[in-house]
Design a protein around this motif. Structure first.
Motif, PDB file in Angstrom:
ATOM      1  N   THR A 245       0.862  -1.308   0.070  1.00  0.00           N
ATOM      2  CA  THR A 245      -0.105   0.099   0.014  1.00  0.00           C
ATOM      3  C   THR A 245       0.827   1.305  -0.048  1.00  0.00           C
ATOM      4  N   PRO A 246       0.778   2.098  -0.919  1.00  0.00           N
ATOM      5  CA  PRO A 246       1.488   3.308  -0.999  1.00  0.00           C
ATOM      6  C   PRO A 246       1.394   4.159   0.480  1.00  0.00           C
ATOM      7  N   GLY A 247       2.510   4.630   0.749  1.00  0.00           N
ATOM      8  CA  GLY A 247       2.189   5.832   1.913  1.00  0.00           C
ATOM      9  C   GLY A 247       3.292   5.171   3.098  1.00  0.00           C
ATOM     10  N   ALA A 248       3.128   5.581   4.256  1.00  0.00           N
ATOM     11  CA  ALA A 248       3.867   5.128   5.219  1.00  0.00           C
ATOM     12  C   ALA A 248       3.104   4.652   6.490  1.00  0.00           C
ATOM     13  N   SER A 249       3.611   3.676   7.278  1.00  0.00           N
ATOM     14  CA  SER A 249       2.986   3.300   8.504  1.00  0.00           C
ATOM     15  C   SER A 249       3.698   4.078   9.736  1.00  0.00           C
ATOM     16  N   THR A 250       3.147   3.846  10.937  1.00  0.00           N
ATOM     17  CA  THR A 250       3.690   4.802  12.035  1.00  0.00           C
ATOM     18  C   THR A 250       5.297   4.467  12.295  1.00  0.00           C
ATOM     19  N   ALA A 251       5.739   3.279  11.877  1.00  0.00           N
ATOM     20  CA  ALA A 251       7.154   2.914  12.175  1.00  0.00           C
ATOM     21  C   ALA A 251       7.937   3.005  11.061  1.00  0.00           C
ATOM     22  N   GLY A 252       7.419   3.294   9.814  1.00  0.00           N
ATOM     23  CA  GLY A 252       8.342   3.804   8.665  1.00  0.00           C
ATOM     24  C   GLY A 252       7.857   3.242   7.373  1.00  0.00           C
ATOM     25  N   ALA A 253       8.708   3.166   6.369  1.00  0.00           N
ATOM     26  CA  ALA A 253       8.240   2.925   5.079  1.00  0.00           C
ATOM     27  C   ALA A 253       9.342   2.060   4.266  1.00  0.00           C
ATOM     28  N   VAL A 254       8.991   1.610   3.062  1.00  0.00           N
ATOM     29  CA  VAL A 254       9.868   0.890   2.263  1.00  0.00           C
ATOM     30  C   VAL A 254       9.978   1.715   0.903  1.00  0.00           C
ATOM     31  N   LEU A 255      11.228   2.217   0.338  1.00  0.00           N
ATOM     32  CA  LEU A 255      11.603   2.793  -0.802  1.00  0.00           C
ATOM     33  C   LEU A 255      11.857   1.601  -1.703  1.00  0.00           C
ATOM     34  N   ALA A 256      11.171   1.542  -2.892  1.00  0.00           N
ATOM     35  CA  ALA A 256      11.146   0.501  -3.995  1.00  0.00           C
ATOM     36  C   ALA A 256      11.515   1.130  -5.213  1.00  0.00           C
ATOM     37  N   MET A 257      12.596   0.456  -6.024  1.00  0.00           N
ATOM     38  CA  MET A 257      12.961   0.847  -7.358  1.00  0.00           C
ATOM     39  C   MET A 257      13.344  -0.409  -8.199  1.00  0.00           C
ATOM     40  N   LEU A 258      13.534  -0.287  -9.271  1.00  0.00           N
ATOM     41  CA  LEU A 258      14.001  -1.325 -10.218  1.00  0.00           C
ATOM     42  C   LEU A 258      15.507  -1.445 -10.549  1.00  0.00           C
ATOM     43  N   VAL A 259      16.233  -2.304 -10.807  1.00  0.00           N
ATOM     44  CA  VAL A 259      17.594  -2.459 -11.278  1.00  0.00           C
ATOM     45  C   VAL A 259      17.536  -2.528 -12.694  1.00  0.00           C
ATOM     46  N   LEU A 260      18.320  -1.449 -13.460  1.00  0.00           N
ATOM     47  CA  LEU A 260      18.199  -1.168 -15.079  1.00  0.00           C
ATOM     48  C   LEU A 260      19.829  -1.568 -15.532  1.00  0.00           C
ATOM     49  N   GLU A 261      20.647  -1.714 -14.875  1.00  0.00           N
ATOM     50  CA  GLU A 261      21.967  -2.175 -15.354  1.00  0.00           C
ATOM     51  C   GLU A 261      22.868  -2.620 -14.394  1.00  0.00           C
ATOM     52  N   GLU A 262      23.894  -3.316 -14.782  1.00  0.00           N
ATOM     53  CA  GLU A 262      24.740  -4.060 -13.691  1.00  0.00           C
ATOM     54  C   GLU A 262      25.450  -2.881 -12.961  1.00  0.00           C
ATOM     55  N   GLY A 263      25.601  -3.399 -11.420  1.00  0.00           N
ATOM     56  CA  GLY A 263      26.338  -2.532 -10.730  1.00  0.00           C
ATOM     57  C   GLY A 263      25.350  -1.374 -10.274  1.00  0.00           C
ATOM     58  N   ALA A 264      24.038  -1.725 -10.183  1.00  0.00           N
ATOM     59  CA  ALA A 264      23.110  -0.392  -9.676  1.00  0.00           C
ATOM     60  C   ALA A 264      23.217  -0.233  -8.370  1.00  0.00           C
ATOM     61  N   GLY A 265      22.933   1.035  -7.805  1.00  0.00           N
ATOM     62  CA  GLY A 265      22.754   1.477  -6.588  1.00  0.00           C
ATOM     63  C   GLY A 265      22.336   2.789  -6.394  1.00  0.00           C
ATOM     64  N   ALA A 266      21.978   3.015  -5.388  1.00  0.00           N
ATOM     65  CA  ALA A 266      21.095   4.563  -4.844  1.00  0.00           C
ATOM     66  C   ALA A 266      21.267   4.695  -3.273  1.00  0.00           C
ATOM     67  N   TRP A 267      21.356   6.107  -3.058  1.00  0.00           N
ATOM     68  CA  TRP A 267      21.327   6.456  -1.911  1.00  0.00           C
ATOM     69  C   TRP A 267      20.719   7.852  -1.524  1.00  0.00           C
ATOM     70  N   GLY A 268      20.330   8.236  -0.204  1.00  0.00           N
ATOM     71  CA  GLY A 268      20.174   9.653   0.032  1.00  0.00           C
ATOM     72  C   GLY A 268      19.682   9.736   1.549  1.00  0.00           C
ATOM     73  N   THR A 269      18.794  10.666   1.798  1.00  0.00           N
ATOM     74  CA  THR A 269      18.360  10.936   3.203  1.00  0.00           C
ATOM     75  C   THR A 269      16.684  11.120   3.427  1.00  0.00           C
ATOM     76  N   TRP A 270      16.350  11.278   4.328  1.00  0.00           N
ATOM     77  CA  TRP A 270      14.859  11.424   4.375  1.00  0.00           C
ATOM     78  C   TRP A 270      14.534  12.227   5.762  1.00  0.00           C
ATOM     79  N   ALA A 271      13.421  12.693   5.782  1.00  0.00           N
ATOM     80  CA  ALA A 271      12.890  13.410   7.056  1.00  0.00           C
ATOM     81  C   ALA A 271      11.356  13.284   7.261  1.00  0.00           C
ATOM     82  N   VAL A 272      10.934  13.276   8.266  1.00  0.00           N
ATOM     83  CA  VAL A 272       9.549  13.146   8.644  1.00  0.00           C
ATOM     84  C   VAL A 272       9.151  14.068   9.728  1.00  0.00           C
ATOM     85  N   THR A 273       7.972  14.614   9.604  1.00  0.00           N
ATOM     86  CA  THR A 273       7.678  15.691  10.595  1.00  0.00           C
ATOM     87  C   THR A 273       6.175  15.200  11.446  1.00  0.00           C
ATOM     88  N   GLY A 274       6.080  15.067  12.529  1.00  0.00           N
ATOM     89  CA  GLY A 274       4.725  14.916  13.245  1.00  0.00           C
ATOM     90  C   GLY A 274       3.779  16.058  12.849  1.00  0.00           C
TER      91      GLY A 274
END
Length: 274
Positions: A245-274
């Motif tokens: 289900t799209p969205g976030a639960s009270t404990a967190g969420a999962v970020l999903a993406m697809l691999v397009l080529e060999e050696g794929a990877g991604a990174w970043g940050t996040w923020a949530v405000t009550g």
């Protein structure tokens, strides 16, 4: 009479005239009486002195005399006699200590200065009440309204006996986003956002970047710091169910993406405000 004689004779001449007059008077008295009495002699001398002082001219002021020689230093005075020795002080008084204090409910000690007859009890403090267990993290255990927590995320392809680099292409990459302090309630799809590299943060993530992640109240904002060989489309799902289900639960969420080529990877940050 002397006033009339002053002008024609002058002061010096007047003095001479007075002396002559006195001599004549004295001579007459001496001849008539056979000599002057003691009283008469005294009076004649007094008249002569007074008139001489009265009409004598004052002489000019004489020059100032040279300064006298400096006197020698005087001898030092003798040392005074030593003072008397002070009296010896009295002996100090000891303090008696007792490990009991009958008047203290929680126990204590008793101290008394020797000879005072006044014991003093020092009582132990009363035991305080045990505090109640506090809520974890914050009141209610959830992220307060308008308070923000942040974190980081990263994913990469796994190569092993079960999957080759080529076989990984087209497979999903999942990055967990876990809230250290849970939210008071979950977030729906309209309140979760992904901001790719170089993109401007949308409404709900005002002013945020991967370097300085921000989120408006009631929003989760996921920022990409970099990606290589992954799909442009990213999805954020709740982590509390298996239906994606799209969205976030009270404990967190999962970020999903697809691999397009060999050696794929991604990174970043996040923020949530009550």
């Amino acid at each position: 009479m002397f006033g009339h004689l002053r002008e024609p004779f002058g002061k010096a001449g007047l003095v001479v005239a007075i002396v002559a007059l006195l001599a004549a008077l004295v001579g007459g008295a001496y001849a008539a009486g056979g000599g002057l009495s003691g009283k008469q002699k005294k009076e004649v001398r007094g008249i002569a002195k007074n008139e001489a002082k009265r009409y004598a001219a004052q002489g000019p002021v004489g020059p100032q005399g040279p300064a006298g020689a400096t006197g020698k230093d005087g001898l030092n005075g003798l040392d005074g006699a030593p003072g008397e020795a002070g009296k010896s002080g009295g002996n100090g008084r000891s303090v008696a200590l007792s490990e009991t204090a009958s008047g203290c409910a929680e126990g204590g000690i008793t101290v008394e200065v020797e000879g005072s007859g006044e014991p003093l009890e020092i009582c132990n403090g009363a035991a305080g009440q045990a505090g109640k267990d506090g809520e974890p993290w914050t009141a209610g255990g959830t992220l307060p309204k308008s308070s923000t927590e942040t974190g980081s995320w990263s994913v990469g392809t796994y190569f092993g006996p079960a999957m080759s680099p080529v076989e990984a292409i087209g497979k999903p990459l999942l990055a967990p986003i876990s809230f250290a302090i849970p939210l008071a309630q979950g977030l729906d799809e309209s309140h979760v956002h992904f901001i790719g590299t170089g993109e401007t943060a949308p409404v709900g993530c005002t002013g945020g970047t991967a370097e300085h992640p921000k989120a408006d109240s009631g929003n989760l904002c996921v920022y990409a710091g970099g990606n290589e060989g992954v799909s442009v489309e990213k999805s954020i799902y709740t982590a509390s169910g298996s239906n994606g289900t799209p969205g976030a639960s009270t404990a967190g969420a999962v970020l999903a993406m697809l691999v397009l080529e060999e050696g794929a990877g991604a990174w970043g940050t996040w923020a949530v405000t009550g």
